[in-house]
Design an enzyme around this catalytic site. Structure first.
Site, PDB file in Angstrom:
ATOM      1  N   ARG A 185      41.924  51.164  44.491  1.00 13.08           N
ATOM      2  CA  ARG A 185      41.758  52.025  45.582  1.00 13.08           C
ATOM      3  C   ARG A 185      42.985  52.681  45.867  1.00 13.08           C
ATOM      4  O   ARG A 185      43.163  53.094  47.008  1.00 13.08           O
ATOM      5  CB  ARG A 185      42.523  50.905  46.833  1.00 13.08           C
ATOM      6  N   LYS A 304      50.686  38.649  42.040  1.00 12.00           N
ATOM      7  CA  LYS A 304      49.650  37.484  42.199  1.00 12.00           C
ATOM      8  C   LYS A 304      48.016  37.072  41.757  1.00 12.00           C
ATOM      9  O   LYS A 304      48.117  36.622  40.384  1.00 12.00           O
ATOM     10  CB  LYS A 304      48.374  38.688  42.627  1.00 12.00           C
ATOM     11  N   GLU A 308      41.481  36.161  44.009  1.00 10.30           N
ATOM     12  CA  GLU A 308      40.237  36.991  42.842  1.00 10.30           C
ATOM     13  C   GLU A 308      40.292  36.873  41.991  1.00 10.30           C
ATOM     14  O   GLU A 308      40.512  38.219  41.058  1.00 10.30           O
ATOM     15  CB  GLU A 308      40.635  38.165  43.478  1.00 10.30           C
ATOM     16  N   ASP A 382      42.247  41.308  54.896  1.00  8.64           N
ATOM     17  CA  ASP A 382      42.733  42.460  53.945  1.00  8.64           C
ATOM     18  C   ASP A 382      42.616  43.600  54.494  1.00  8.64           C
ATOM     19  O   ASP A 382      41.552  44.398  54.401  1.00  8.64           O
ATOM     20  CB  ASP A 382      41.364  42.493  53.216  1.00  8.64           C
ATOM     21  N   GLU A 410      41.624  51.966  52.041  1.00  8.66           N
ATOM     22  CA  GLU A 410      40.632  51.420  51.065  1.00  8.66           C
ATOM     23  C   GLU A 410      39.599  51.280  52.222  1.00  8.66           C
ATOM     24  O   GLU A 410      38.035  51.154  52.006  1.00  8.66           O
ATOM     25  CB  GLU A 410      40.835  50.225  50.881  1.00  8.66           C
ATOM     26  N   HIS A 537      35.201  43.931  58.045  1.00 12.66           N
ATOM     27  CA  HIS A 537      34.938  44.103  57.217  1.00 12.66           C
ATOM     28  C   HIS A 537      33.695  44.084  56.949  1.00 12.66           C
ATOM     29  O   HIS A 537      32.717  42.962  55.582  1.00 12.66           O
ATOM     30  CB  HIS A 537      35.036  42.190  56.131  1.00 12.66           C
ATOM     31  N   TRP A 559      32.738  37.312  50.756  1.00 12.11           N
ATOM     32  CA  TRP A 559      32.326  38.991  50.696  1.00 12.11           C
ATOM     33  C   TRP A 559      31.693  39.383  51.263  1.00 12.11           C
ATOM     34  O   TRP A 559      31.489  40.443  51.251  1.00 12.11           O
ATOM     35  CB  TRP A 559      31.859  38.588  49.390  1.00 12.11           C
TER      36      TRP A 559
END
Ligand code: GCV
Length: 718
Positions: A185, A304, A308, A382, A410, A537, A559
């Site tokens: 990103r 993290k 993901e 996000d 991003e 998104h 997604w």
């Protein structure tokens, strides 16, 4: 003689004038950021030419030395006169409160803590001086930068009287930089860290990075991506991190590393990374000891986990607290901390993605070790152009929470679109949680309401190897605003933008006013042309550049943009009330009640919380559909306005920075239109409605927009 005297003055004035004009006309590439130190024409600068005769440093630490060097460099540039180091009849004195003369002044310095500073004209040892003092040399460094900022923004040194203490303890950049130089990103080129030539080659740019960060109060940096590679914990890479830590130390910046949870298996050859396994704990303890031998002031780990695809304690049916506490025990003897991310969602969990972090972390409140801080993104999904604040803020009173913002854009058009994020930071920080009287997100973050001393704010860096560091001049403002607001979350987006514009261009209303006008509405414009009224998104797959509201075929439901906007013939938006995912129930009861009703939900968040009929009447009197079209058009129009305003500034900005910005604004206008047209074409295909009368139809049909592909978009992990 008299005539000769006048002549000298006139020549001096001419030379000064020439210096000033040279300062503005010379092409610049943005490398100097807001630390340009070009000669100033303000009254304050005139006083500077007479008064700041030298910089006198009391003490000889590395930090005091860099503070004095920066002041001399800055004041020399700003005054157009060489400012030496050493005593003089009218010096700027840098001294901690431990200095005997300073102590004798009995200044009220107790509240300055470890990093605060106080600057004022005073009499010291019989001389008039400008005193920059603090309890530590780091405070003196921050004071030196504050003095420079004061002069750069037009302040008069004769009248300086500044006292400031940071409200947040850890003000940290998160670099999502991979060891191969690719920045996840990242839109400003390769990673700044040349891992290959480190630790031997210490690029002078690392020092400039440290200067820039110290100038805005950033005191920590996580060097590697949270999607961490295990190699960053090997001796070879620890030595490289140590070299960077050595460079950053005088600037008050600590180094942290992202840790891969499965490292005991991959590096240590163990069979498990189970946090309750004594061998695993011992491996991490030994690893921490090794790191601290190389970097004695190492800050700690950022993790993290179980998100993901990253490994984590859940792989062993342990909680996030188990994982965090085990790592915390490893760094605790050295004074280190663990920043444990709450950005957690799982493909196995069919629940609304916006709910998953809260569901996972809320029951763990009070279960984390004292040196753990949970790092929570500003919103529950996000880093969208707009998100309501994350419901965890205010919901875990017994756990220190730090906020994570994304400085890199991003989801806001990468480096090319101008979007000043100060309003985004301020909007989140000033949100009222309604969990406790007067509680805002800022007051959770600064620990003031819940009484935490471990506090922090993280920003995902937008920095790379581009000459201008951030991919564009205006992106530098986001780095700047992050630092300033981490120091003091109540500063306000507009005052910070004014500071930045004055320092980046010139402290003149003729440039500051229009630049700040452009900046202040720019993020709202991006929302308007990308995600109006609470949409989120709807970006294209993977790289997230450009529109993709039609995408419905990706493996994981969350997604897909269709998962988020849920548009159908009847309406649009994600029902997060009782009839839907009931995510509203994660907020404090009074707020949840408000958000459960479309009539009391702010319109800017309407489609985040509700599935709304296309013909719903909005406050403006327009239908929802007409309102959406109106917003798309306003977003595009705003970019057109920014272009016109920037055109009007051509004579006042050096050619290098003006040209690049003008080109980027042209790209942004074209792409804002693309966003608007593609979105409208798609919504029409779903709702079957006509565009409101007078609306310009999309340039192409939906198929054309759907067929656009953007290979090799930067920053996209492959
Ligand atoms: C570092 C988003 C981004 C990922 C990022 C992730 C995170 O999903 O698209 O690139 O990974 O957030 O914050 O961990």
């Amino acid at each position: 003689m008299m005539l000769f005297g006048r002549l000298v003055v006139t020549v001096a004035t001419l030379v000064a004038g020439l210096l000033l004009s040279v300062g503005t006309a010379r092409a610049e590439d943005g490398y100097d950021l807001w630390m340009r130190y070009r000669p100033l024409a303000t009254a304050g600068a005139t006083a500077l030419r007479h008064d700041a005769q030298s910089v006198e440093r009391r003490g000889d630490t590395a930090t005091l030395r860099v503070a004095a060097d920066e002041l001399r460099r800055g004041l020399t540039g700003l005054s157009g006169r060489a400012v030496p180091e050493g005593p003089s009849p009218r010096p700027i004195v840098l001294a901690t409160t431990a200095d005997r003369d300073v102590a004798a002044l009995r200044l009220p310095t107790a509240t300055l803590g470890d990093e605060g500073y106080s600057i004022r004209p005073t009499s010291l040892g019989g001389r008039r001086v400008t005193l920059v003092t603090a309890n530590t040399d780091r405070g003196v460094l921050y004071g030196s930068f504050a003095l420079l900022r004061y002069v750069q923004t037009g302040g008069n040194l004769d009248r300086i009287d500044l006292t400031s203490t940071p409200r947040v303890k850890m003000r940290v950049l998160n670099h999502w930089d991979n060891l191969d130089g690719v920045v996840e990103r990242g839109f400003a080129g390769q990673s700044l860290w040349d891992w290959w030539s480190l630790p031997d080659f210490r690029d002078p740019r690392y020092t400039d990075y440290a200067r820039a960060n110290a100038s805005i109060g950033i005191n920590g940096t996580v060097l590697n991506n949270v999607n961490a590679k295990v190699e960053s914990l090997t001796p070879r890479y620890i030595a490289k991190a140590a070299a960077l830590a050595d460079i950053f130390r005088p600037y008050g910046i600590r180094v942290y590393l992202s840790a891969r949870f499965s490292a005991p298996i991959e590096l240590g050859g163990l069979k498990t990374a189970d946090p309750l396994d004594p061998q695993v704990a011992a491996w991490w303890k030994a690893k921490a000891d090794e790191i601290y031998r190389a970097i004695p002031d190492f800050g700690g780990f950022l993790v993290k986990a179980n998100s993901e695809g990253q490994p984590g304690p859940r792989d062993y049916h342990r909680s996030h607290a188990d994982g965090a506490n085990m790592l915390a025990a490893a760094v605790a003897p050295h004074g280190g901390i663990v920043m444990w991310r709450a950005f957690v969602y799982a493909e196995t969990d069919p629940d609304d993605r916006a709910k998953q972090a809260y569901t996972e972390f809320k029951p763990l409140d009070g279960k984390f070790a004292r040196n753990v801080i949970v790092q929570v993104k500003n919103g529950a999904i996000d880093f969208q152009p707009r998100e309501p604040f994350h419901p965890l803020f205010g919901a875990m009173p017994r756990t220190p929470l730090m906020i994570e913002f994304q400085i890199t854009k991003e989801y806001l058009g990468f480096a090319t679109h101008l979007a000043y994020l100060g309003p985004l930071f301020a909007e989140t920080l000033s949100s009222e949680t309604m969990q406790a009287p007067g509680e805002t997100v800022a007051k959770v973050v600064d620990g003031s309401i819940e009484g935490h001393r471990l506090t922090g704010m993280a920003g995902v860096a937008n920095i790379g190897r581009d000459r201008d560091w951030a991919g564009s001049t205006f992106n530098q403002a986001n780095w700047y605003a992050f630092g300033r607001m981490a120091w003091d979350p109540t500063l306000g987006a507009a005052p910070v933008a004014r500071e930045w514009a004055a320092m980046t261009f010139a402290p003149s209303p003729a440039i500051v006013d229009p630049v700040v006008r452009m900046m202040m509405g720019s993020r709202e414009a991006v929302i308007d042309y990308m995600t109006p009224l609470g949409l989120a998104h709807v970006m294209a797959t993977g790289h997230h550049y450009g529109p993709g509201p039609w995408v419905a075929d990706l493996k994981r439901p969350e997604w897909n943009p269709v998962y988020y906007h849920r548009a159908d013939k009847a309406g649009i938006g994600f029902d997060r009330t009782k009839t839907g995912s009931n995510a509203v129930a994660q907020y404090a009861p009074d707020l949840a009640r408000r958000l459960a009703d479309p009539a009391t939900t702010p319109e800017r968040e309407l489609l985040w919380f509700h599935h709304v009929p296309w013909d719903r009447r909005m406050a403006s009197g327009r239908t929802l559909w007409a309102e959406m079209v109106h917003d798309y058009d306003s977003g595009v129009a705003y970019v057109g306005d920014m272009r016109r305003q920037w055109d009007g500034l051509k004579a006042q900005v050096d050619a290098g920075r003006w040209d690049k910005t003008a080109t980027y604004l042209a790209i942004q206008e074209r792409e804002a239109r693309w966003w608007r047209d593609a979105s409208l074409a798609y919504w029409v295909s779903v709702n079957g409605l006509k565009l409101p009368a007078g609306t310009v139809p999309p340039e192409h049909d939906l198929g054309w927009y759907e067929s656009q592909k953007i290979p090799y978009a930067p920053g996209n992990p492959q």
